[in-house]
Design a protein around this motif. Structure first.
Motif, PDB file in Angstrom:
ATOM      1  N   PHE A 335     -36.412  79.998  37.191  1.00 41.27           N
ATOM      2  CA  PHE A 335     -36.671  78.807  36.393  1.00 41.27           C
ATOM      3  C   PHE A 335     -38.167  78.596  36.203  1.00 41.27           C
ATOM      4  O   PHE A 335     -38.615  78.159  35.135  1.00 41.27           O
ATOM      5  CB  PHE A 335     -36.047  77.574  37.042  1.00 41.27           C
ATOM      6  N   MET A 336     -38.955  78.914  37.233  1.00 40.64           N
ATOM      7  CA  MET A 336     -40.406  78.830  37.098  1.00 40.64           C
ATOM      8  C   MET A 336     -40.878  79.746  35.966  1.00 40.64           C
ATOM      9  O   MET A 336     -41.729  79.362  35.140  1.00 40.64           O
ATOM     10  CB  MET A 336     -41.077  79.214  38.410  1.00 40.64           C
ATOM     11  N   VAL A 337     -40.309  80.958  35.908  1.00 36.21           N
ATOM     12  CA  VAL A 337     -40.641  81.892  34.835  1.00 36.21           C
ATOM     13  C   VAL A 337     -40.182  81.341  33.487  1.00 36.21           C
ATOM     14  O   VAL A 337     -40.904  81.383  32.492  1.00 36.21           O
ATOM     15  CB  VAL A 337     -40.009  83.268  35.109  1.00 36.21           C
ATOM     16  N   ASN A 338     -38.967  80.792  33.459  1.00 45.38           N
ATOM     17  CA  ASN A 338     -38.419  80.214  32.239  1.00 45.38           C
ATOM     18  C   ASN A 338     -39.344  79.145  31.674  1.00 45.38           C
ATOM     19  O   ASN A 338     -39.653  79.126  30.479  1.00 45.38           O
ATOM     20  CB  ASN A 338     -37.031  79.631  32.543  1.00 45.38           C
ATOM     21  N   LYS A 339     -39.809  78.239  32.520  1.00 45.57           N
ATOM     22  CA  LYS A 339     -40.685  77.161  32.072  1.00 45.57           C
ATOM     23  C   LYS A 339     -42.006  77.712  31.535  1.00 45.57           C
ATOM     24  O   LYS A 339     -42.534  77.218  30.528  1.00 45.57           O
ATOM     25  CB  LYS A 339     -40.965  76.204  33.232  1.00 45.57           C
ATOM     26  N   ARG A 340     -42.525  78.742  32.189  1.00 44.78           N
ATOM     27  CA  ARG A 340     -43.818  79.282  31.769  1.00 44.78           C
ATOM     28  C   ARG A 340     -43.712  79.974  30.407  1.00 44.78           C
ATOM     29  O   ARG A 340     -44.512  79.727  29.504  1.00 44.78           O
ATOM     30  CB  ARG A 340     -44.355  80.248  32.823  1.00 44.78           C
ATOM     31  N   ILE A 341     -42.724  80.846  30.254  1.00 51.08           N
ATOM     32  CA  ILE A 341     -42.663  81.617  29.014  1.00 51.08           C
ATOM     33  C   ILE A 341     -42.197  80.773  27.832  1.00 51.08           C
ATOM     34  O   ILE A 341     -42.438  81.132  26.677  1.00 51.08           O
ATOM     35  CB  ILE A 341     -41.769  82.869  29.166  1.00 51.08           C
ATOM     36  N   ALA A 342     -41.547  79.623  28.117  1.00 53.77           N
ATOM     37  CA  ALA A 342     -41.141  78.743  27.010  1.00 53.77           C
ATOM     38  C   ALA A 342     -42.350  78.197  26.264  1.00 53.77           C
ATOM     39  O   ALA A 342     -42.237  77.789  25.106  1.00 53.77           O
ATOM     40  CB  ALA A 342     -40.282  77.590  27.539  1.00 53.77           C
ATOM     41  N   GLY A 343     -43.512  78.206  26.909  1.00 53.29           N
ATOM     42  CA  GLY A 343     -44.722  77.719  26.261  1.00 53.29           C
ATOM     43  C   GLY A 343     -45.605  78.805  25.693  1.00 53.29           C
ATOM     44  O   GLY A 343     -46.728  78.535  25.259  1.00 53.29           O
ATOM     45  N   TYR A 344     -45.113  80.043  25.664  1.00 52.26           N
ATOM     46  CA  TYR A 344     -45.922  81.171  25.182  1.00 52.26           C
ATOM     47  C   TYR A 344     -46.209  81.072  23.687  1.00 52.26           C
ATOM     48  O   TYR A 344     -45.348  80.671  22.893  1.00 52.26           O
ATOM     49  CB  TYR A 344     -45.189  82.474  25.440  1.00 52.26           C
ATOM     50  N   SER A 345     -47.388  81.508  23.306  1.00 50.03           N
ATOM     51  CA  SER A 345     -47.731  81.727  21.904  1.00 50.03           C
ATOM     52  C   SER A 345     -47.271  83.133  21.519  1.00 50.03           C
ATOM     53  O   SER A 345     -46.995  83.971  22.394  1.00 50.03           O
ATOM     54  CB  SER A 345     -49.243  81.618  21.720  1.00 50.03           C
ATOM     55  N   PRO A 346     -47.192  83.450  20.222  1.00 55.18           N
ATOM     56  CA  PRO A 346     -46.842  84.818  19.821  1.00 55.18           C
ATOM     57  C   PRO A 346     -47.782  85.865  20.418  1.00 55.18           C
ATOM     58  O   PRO A 346     -47.351  86.964  20.774  1.00 55.18           O
ATOM     59  CB  PRO A 346     -46.948  84.765  18.291  1.00 55.18           C
ATOM     60  N   GLU A 347     -49.072  85.530  20.534  1.00 55.83           N
ATOM     61  CA  GLU A 347     -50.032  86.476  21.087  1.00 55.83           C
ATOM     62  C   GLU A 347     -49.728  86.773  22.548  1.00 55.83           C
ATOM     63  O   GLU A 347     -49.834  87.927  22.994  1.00 55.83           O
ATOM     64  CB  GLU A 347     -51.456  85.923  20.941  1.00 55.83           C
ATOM     65  N   ARG A 348     -49.369  85.762  23.290  1.00 57.28           N
ATOM     66  CA  ARG A 348     -49.027  85.988  24.694  1.00 57.28           C
ATOM     67  C   ARG A 348     -47.742  86.787  24.830  1.00 57.28           C
ATOM     68  O   ARG A 348     -47.592  87.590  25.754  1.00 57.28           O
ATOM     69  CB  ARG A 348     -48.939  84.650  25.423  1.00 57.28           C
ATOM     70  N   TRP A 349     -46.817  86.556  23.920  1.00 58.79           N
ATOM     71  CA  TRP A 349     -45.603  87.370  23.951  1.00 58.79           C
ATOM     72  C   TRP A 349     -45.927  88.840  23.688  1.00 58.79           C
ATOM     73  O   TRP A 349     -45.330  89.734  24.301  1.00 58.79           O
ATOM     74  CB  TRP A 349     -44.587  86.862  22.929  1.00 58.79           C
ATOM     75  N   ASP A 350     -46.827  89.106  22.784  1.00 57.24           N
ATOM     76  CA  ASP A 350     -47.225  90.498  22.528  1.00 57.24           C
ATOM     77  C   ASP A 350     -47.727  91.166  23.806  1.00 57.24           C
ATOM     78  O   ASP A 350     -47.364  92.318  24.105  1.00 57.24           O
ATOM     79  CB  ASP A 350     -48.322  90.549  21.465  1.00 57.24           C
ATOM     80  N   LYS A 351     -48.525  90.464  24.578  1.00 52.34           N
ATOM     81  CA  LYS A 351     -49.054  91.030  25.815  1.00 52.34           C
ATOM     82  C   LYS A 351     -47.938  91.294  26.815  1.00 52.34           C
ATOM     83  O   LYS A 351     -47.902  92.335  27.485  1.00 52.34           O
ATOM     84  CB  LYS A 351     -50.103  90.092  26.416  1.00 52.34           C
ATOM     85  N   SER A 352     -47.003  90.342  26.937  1.00 53.88           N
ATOM     86  CA  SER A 352     -45.917  90.506  27.916  1.00 53.88           C
ATOM     87  C   SER A 352     -44.967  91.630  27.537  1.00 53.88           C
ATOM     88  O   SER A 352     -44.532  92.409  28.388  1.00 53.88           O
ATOM     89  CB  SER A 352     -45.137  89.195  28.069  1.00 53.88           C
ATOM     90  N   VAL A 353     -44.609  91.722  26.265  1.00 51.01           N
ATOM     91  CA  VAL A 353     -43.698  92.778  25.843  1.00 51.01           C
ATOM     92  C   VAL A 353     -44.350  94.145  26.005  1.00 51.01           C
ATOM     93  O   VAL A 353     -43.701  95.124  26.400  1.00 51.01           O
ATOM     94  CB  VAL A 353     -43.210  92.549  24.399  1.00 51.01           C
ATOM     95  N   ALA A 354     -45.641  94.232  25.717  1.00 50.27           N
ATOM     96  CA  ALA A 354     -46.344  95.501  25.931  1.00 50.27           C
ATOM     97  C   ALA A 354     -46.285  95.901  27.397  1.00 50.27           C
ATOM     98  O   ALA A 354     -46.071  97.078  27.730  1.00 50.27           O
ATOM     99  CB  ALA A 354     -47.793  95.377  25.467  1.00 50.27           C
ATOM    100  N   ARG A 355     -46.462  94.943  28.293  1.00 52.37           N
ATOM    101  CA  ARG A 355     -46.372  95.238  29.724  1.00 52.37           C
ATOM    102  C   ARG A 355     -44.930  95.536  30.141  1.00 52.37           C
ATOM    103  O   ARG A 355     -44.686  96.336  31.038  1.00 52.37           O
ATOM    104  CB  ARG A 355     -46.924  94.068  30.536  1.00 52.37           C
TER     105      ARG A 355
END
Length: 391
Positions: A335-355
């Protein structure tokens, strides 16, 4: 004034996978009634049906009722991660067929299934029994008197709210899904997508066993003011569907559903009232997948309710403790992860998916399953927290 009263041992509110599984695993001597507000079991469809092959096998779900997936692709706006899954393969259910199968497992029980029957309220009597008011399409208003009540009503938590024992979740995952013929989309491939197409949530593309495709998007309310339909319409207008290998036809079926998206609460037993399934927030906090869990713990609850009614005072607590041991640590972190990624910008998602693409198959499936060993926790922190810091 209500004069029509039916008596039973156990009233189960909700004919989804949790409630049906409780009923199927009650002892032959236990008289139960399942009330389900929809006119038919498994329709309308309220879930994408994503699950895992090994769990379907362990739960004895007939193999023709699910499609095995061995290719899982993740996309953000400008990144992608593709996995050929060999060990822990995903599956997509024919939801309606599976629910009807679960209902059939009670055919030889003292269990009555009432469809088109809406639970209205419940009060505890002086003798400790419960009087519940039901409204049915066929018989109008009537009451059910029971020794126990199982809240399997999903996110609505209808029984707990009626008795003042709990309330509906304030934070929910809300999804919409288009269903249409699969066409040329590979039958063994699933797609999950994030970023500007589904901010606060994620999207999915799942092939079903009956050669149809489910394209869905879910968002978290109140983290966003947008409805899933608005997000889906925006997704259609971008032309992103072609990137994932699909073409949305003019005609399609629409499915919709809601699940809780709140911290795991270990309190499941309230005297002779017990909650399970989505009413107990059993769906995984990472992707909201919960049918297999609802079935497994519904069956456990059915067995423990039987033991309790036969004089074992510790039986219901065993169910509660088993769930706490299984979920509390993983779901708290998830749930901690859920709360954090719910606030991601598209740019931050790009970084996470690349990782994400640098994870092993086992690490990826553990993350999606919300199974967090110390190593998986460390890798998840690397994926999510580092993406935010460096973003």
């Amino acid at each position: 004034m209500l004069t029509d009263i039916i008596a039973c041992d156990v009233l189960i509110v909700g004919g989804g996978p949790a409630g049906l599984s409780v009923a199927s695993h009650l002892g032959d001597e236990v008289h139960s009634i399942v009330v389900h507000q929809d006119a038919e079991i498994g329709l309308p469809v309220r879930t994408s049906g994503g699950t895992w092959q090994r769990d379907m096998q362990a739960l004895d779900i007939p193999s023709q009722m699910y499609r095995v997936i061995d290719q899982l692709d993740f996309f953000s706006d400008n990144a992608e991660a593709r996995f050929a899954v060999k060990d822990d393969k995903m599956a997509v259910m024919d939801v309606t067929a599976v629910y009807k199968h679960l209902a059939s497992l009670s055919d030889d029980k003292r269990s009555e299934l009432m469809t088109g029957a809406k639970f209205l309220s419940c009060i505890e009597q002086e003798d400790g029994q419960f009087l519940s008011q039901i409204r049915s399409r066929e018989r109008g208003s009537f009451s059910i008197l029971s020794r126990m009540v199982i809240d399997a009503s999903g996110w609505q938590c209808a029984v707990l709210e009626s008795l003042g024992l709990g309330q509906k979740p304030q934070r929910t995952g809300v999804g919409i899904e288009y269903e249409f013929p699969r066409g040329d989309f590979a039958p063994n491939r699933a797609v999950l997508f994030v970023g500007s197409s589904a901010l606060t949530g994620y999207g999915w593309i799942f092939p079903t066993p009956n050669d149809r495709l489910r394209l869905g998007i879910g968002v978290i309310n109140p983290d966003t003011d947008l409805t899933p339909r608005q997000v889906m319409e925006a997704f259609e207008s971008t032309g992103q569907a072609a990137r994932y290998g699909i073409e949305i036809p003019q005609n399609y079926e629409v499915n919709a559903g809601i699940i809780p998206s709140e911290p795991y609460d270990p309190e499941l037993v309230f005297g002779n009232v017990v909650r399970t399934g989505d009413a107990a927030n059993f769906a995984t906090p990472t992707v909201g997948e919960g049918i297999r869990i609802a079935v497994e713990y519904g069956r456990l609850l059915g067995a423990e309710v039987t033991a309790y009614l036969n004089g074992d005072d510790k039986a219901l607590r065993r169910y509660e403790v088993a769930a706490r041991q299984e979920f509390q640590r993983d779901y708290t972190f998830g749930f901690m992860v859920n709360k954090r990624i719910a606030g991601y910008s598209p740019e931050r998602w790009d970084k996470s998916v690349a990782r994400l693409g640098r994870l092993s198959e086992q690490e990826m499936t553990a993350l999606v399953r919300s199974r967090f060993s110390l190593r998986t926790m460390a890798r998840t922190i690397w994926l999510t927290f580092k993406a935010k810091i460096s973003g």
